[in-house]
Design a protein around this motif. Structure first.
Motif, PDB file in Angstrom:
ATOM      1  N   PHE A 436       1.353  -1.082   0.277  1.00 21.38           N
ATOM      2  CA  PHE A 436      -0.087   0.001   0.039  1.00 21.38           C
ATOM      3  C   PHE A 436       1.027   1.674  -0.292  1.00 21.38           C
ATOM      4  N   PRO A 437       0.842   1.747  -1.245  1.00 22.16           N
ATOM      5  CA  PRO A 437       2.431   2.748  -0.933  1.00 22.16           C
ATOM      6  C   PRO A 437       1.391   4.317  -1.053  1.00 22.16           C
ATOM      7  N   ILE A 438       1.864   4.989  -0.201  1.00 22.79           N
ATOM      8  CA  ILE A 438       1.179   6.905   0.529  1.00 22.79           C
ATOM      9  C   ILE A 438       2.155   7.211  -0.395  1.00 22.79           C
ATOM     10  N   LEU A 439       1.445   7.879  -1.080  1.00 23.06           N
ATOM     11  CA  LEU A 439       2.544   9.693  -1.283  1.00 23.06           C
ATOM     12  C   LEU A 439       2.220  10.679  -0.213  1.00 23.06           C
ATOM     13  N   MET A 440       3.709  11.172   0.712  1.00 16.12           N
ATOM     14  CA  MET A 440       3.249  12.311   1.287  1.00 16.12           C
ATOM     15  C   MET A 440       2.183  13.093   1.093  1.00 16.12           C
ATOM     16  N   THR A 441       2.534  13.801   0.166  1.00 16.06           N
ATOM     17  CA  THR A 441       1.004  15.388  -0.322  1.00 16.06           C
ATOM     18  C   THR A 441      -0.005  14.402  -0.571  1.00 16.06           C
ATOM     19  N   ASP A 442      -0.870  13.279  -0.825  1.00 19.83           N
ATOM     20  CA  ASP A 442      -1.775  12.763  -0.783  1.00 19.83           C
ATOM     21  C   ASP A 442      -2.972  12.623   0.751  1.00 19.83           C
ATOM     22  N   TYR A 443      -0.943  12.380   1.345  1.00 22.71           N
ATOM     23  CA  TYR A 443      -1.454  12.122   2.917  1.00 22.71           C
ATOM     24  C   TYR A 443      -2.213  13.153   4.364  1.00 22.71           C
ATOM     25  N   ILE A 444      -0.736  14.230   3.245  1.00 24.57           N
ATOM     26  CA  ILE A 444      -1.167  15.944   3.862  1.00 24.57           C
ATOM     27  C   ILE A 444      -2.732  15.927   3.853  1.00 24.57           C
ATOM     28  N   THR A 445      -2.862  16.010   2.477  1.00 27.69           N
ATOM     29  CA  THR A 445      -3.978  17.187   2.184  1.00 27.69           C
ATOM     30  C   THR A 445      -5.104  16.301   1.663  1.00 27.69           C
ATOM     31  N   LYS A 446      -4.833  14.822   2.273  1.00 27.61           N
ATOM     32  CA  LYS A 446      -6.408  13.897   1.642  1.00 27.61           C
ATOM     33  C   LYS A 446      -6.424  12.558   2.823  1.00 27.61           C
ATOM     34  N   MET A 447      -5.864  13.339   4.688  1.00 28.51           N
ATOM     35  CA  MET A 447      -5.829  12.799   5.405  1.00 28.51           C
ATOM     36  C   MET A 447      -6.452  11.485   5.967  1.00 28.51           C
TER      37      MET A 447
END
Length: 521
Positions: A436-447
């Motif tokens: 399950f890869p996560i982009l940090m930018t997605d994690y921050i903006t779509k937590m």
């Protein structure tokens, strides 16, 4: 007396109060002067103890630095005071206005603050560090290192031979990989319940792994281990750079007779969540065989890129690049494990790690130090790539050791930026279904969306809105402080973006996602 001053004669009362105040102040000032409490912070006259303090500072610094050189882990080679580019010229109540390589008011102010603290530490258990480009600081002496233990005096391949272990038969009543000692794993023949992680957060360092873990552990079906990341695969089992991890819990496991190099030791690190899982009996629903739905995890971000001593492990001898890495070992002991990885722009991630590492270990806050290290790192890897394959260079531990010997502290972290190399390994070992890869930018903006998707990937129950609000309310974790050091130099940023671009392009192809190009802001 007071009664005689009360009433209408307000003037007399005021004069009396002022007189009493002045008397108290004079007495206190004389008392403070006698005992040396007040320091002479202004004027041209120097207090008598200035030269004495300077001599004590110099002597303490040299004594402490000499002791650091003899510390077994030798994380850095620190110079003596005479060899340093810093020279203490004038100390006037700890006010330094002439200090080599300190050229601006901000740095001078920081020096003043540091020396004020240091003045209280002379003769104490502190170590003084400095750098060519930054202020003096101090840190505590390192504690006992794991490598000092008798287990690590010689390298025994049998202790690390994970791939020849018999597979563990896990109890199907548990969602988490658990079993009773003695059922299938004879070396833990104690009848107790033992568990391994249900999922791993393996990296990448400084990409939000701590933040994600802290929020996920609030899930009702999560049993927390003794710490977020044991660092067993990349560090602990080799006795490498684990000073801070020699805590009472780890030592208690060693005292029970477990060899820290062996898998049994790693299993014992999860005795606490195993007990939690054993107490979480669930009610079966329909044909659901699961009776215990609680899970635990391991979240060491170095597992992604730090493959320590791979060339000495069984099956990897005499190879230019490894046959077995951390990924194969995890897969072998827990075949159905789930893996979460967070990715961040490798350029900004590296600078963030620099700020974190230098703050914790060296006190070397400076974008100029970072720039110097980046130049050496890029030159070293470009030279290696001209002679050897990309994979061989990325896994080349000798190259990283040579860089560290030159004072480059980010050799391991720089190596972590070759995302595509490690992601190819992960896909080959686990396949897409277990990753399950996560982009940090997605994690921050779509937590919220990211957290819900992560729980879905792990087959954990959906959290209520109330629980999610609590998760989202938690403040950012483990954030590097850029205010003290300043932003990365533009020329450093451009060099790194240019260097990492082809490897980011490989990642785009591998993930079929253009976001992994990490364009320059």
């Amino acid at each position: 007396m007071w009664n005689t001053l009360t009433g209408s004669n307000t003037r007399k009362r005021t004069v009396f109060l002022i007189s009493v105040t002045i008397c108290i102040f004079v007495i206190y000032a004389q008392w403070s002067k006698a005992f040396g409490i007040f320091s002479n912070s202004k004027g041209n006259s120097k207090p008598d103890n200035v030269n004495l303090f300077s001599e004590k500072l110099r002597a303490a610094a040299n004594n402490q630095l000499t002791s650091v050189k003899n510390v077994s882990d030798k994380r850095t080679s620190l110079p003596t005071l005479q060899d340093s580019n810093f020279e203490l010229k004038e100390i006037n109540s700890f006010d330094i206005t002439t200090l080599t390589n300190v050229t601006n008011a901000t740095e001078i102010e920081q020096v003043n603050k540091t020396l004020t603290l240091l003045s209280r530490q002379v003769g104490s258990d502190s170590v003084i560090d400095w750098s060519k480009f930054q202020h003096i600081s101090f840190r505590q002496k390192p504690k006992q290192n794991m490598s000092d233990l008798p287990y690590f005096l010689r390298f025994e391949k049998a202790a690390y031979d994970i791939m020849n272990m018999e597979p563990i038969t896990f109890d199907p009543a548990f969602k988490n990989p658990c079993w009773r000692g003695g059922d299938s794993f004879t070396s833990l023949n104690d009848g107790s319940l033992h568990c391994l992680p249900y999922f791993y957060i393996i990296g990448v360092k400084k990409s939000g792994t701590t933040d994600l873990y802290v929020r996920m552990k609030r899930h009702a079906e999560f049993c927390e281990p003794f710490r977020k990341g044991s660092q067993w695969f990349p560090r602990l089992r080799f006795g490498t750079d684990v000073t801070s991890r020699i805590n009472n819990y780890v030592l208690s496991i060693i005292q029970r007779g477990f060899d820290p190099r062996k898998v049994e030791f790693f299993i014992s690190l999860f005795d606490k969540p195993a007990l939690c899982i054993s107490r979480s009996l669930s009610t079966r629903r329909g044909k659901d065989p699961l009776r215990y739905k609680m899970v635990t995890a391991e979240a060491s971000p170095s597992t992604f890129h730090m493959h320590t001593n791979w060339e000495r492990l069984p099956g990897n001898e005499n190879l230019n690049d490894p046959r077995y890495t951390n990924f194969q070992y995890i897969k072998h002991i827990t075949p159905n494990v789930k893996i979460i990885i967070l990715f961040r722009d490798p350029t900004t991630r590296l600078y963030s790690d620099f700020l974190h590492t230098t703050r914790v270990w060296y006190g070397r806050y400076s974008p100029y130090v970072f720039h110097r290290d980046v130049i050496q790192l890029i030159e070293a890897y470009k030279s290696c790539f001209r002679r050897f394959s990309q994979r061989s260079c990325v896994y080349n531990n000798t190259l990283k050791q040579e860089l560290r010997s030159k004072g480059v502290i980010l050799a391991e972290s720089f190596n972590a930026g070759f995302y595509a190399v490690y992601m190819k390994e992960l896909l080959a070992v686990f396949g897409k279904a277990q990753l399950f890869p996560i982009l940090m930018t997605d994690y921050i903006t779509k937590m919220e969306k990211t957290l819900r998707n992560a729980f879905s990937f792990l087959d954990m129950s959906s959290v209520s809105s109330r629980t999610m609000r609590r998760m989202l309310k938690i403040g950012p974790q483990n954030v590097s402080n850029k205010k003290k050091a300043g932003i990365m130099l533009v020329e450093t940023r451009d060099m790194l973006y240019e260097f990492y671009r082809p490897y980011n392009e490989d990642m785009v192809t591998l993930m079929n996602d253009t976001q992994y190009l990490f364009p320059k802001p």
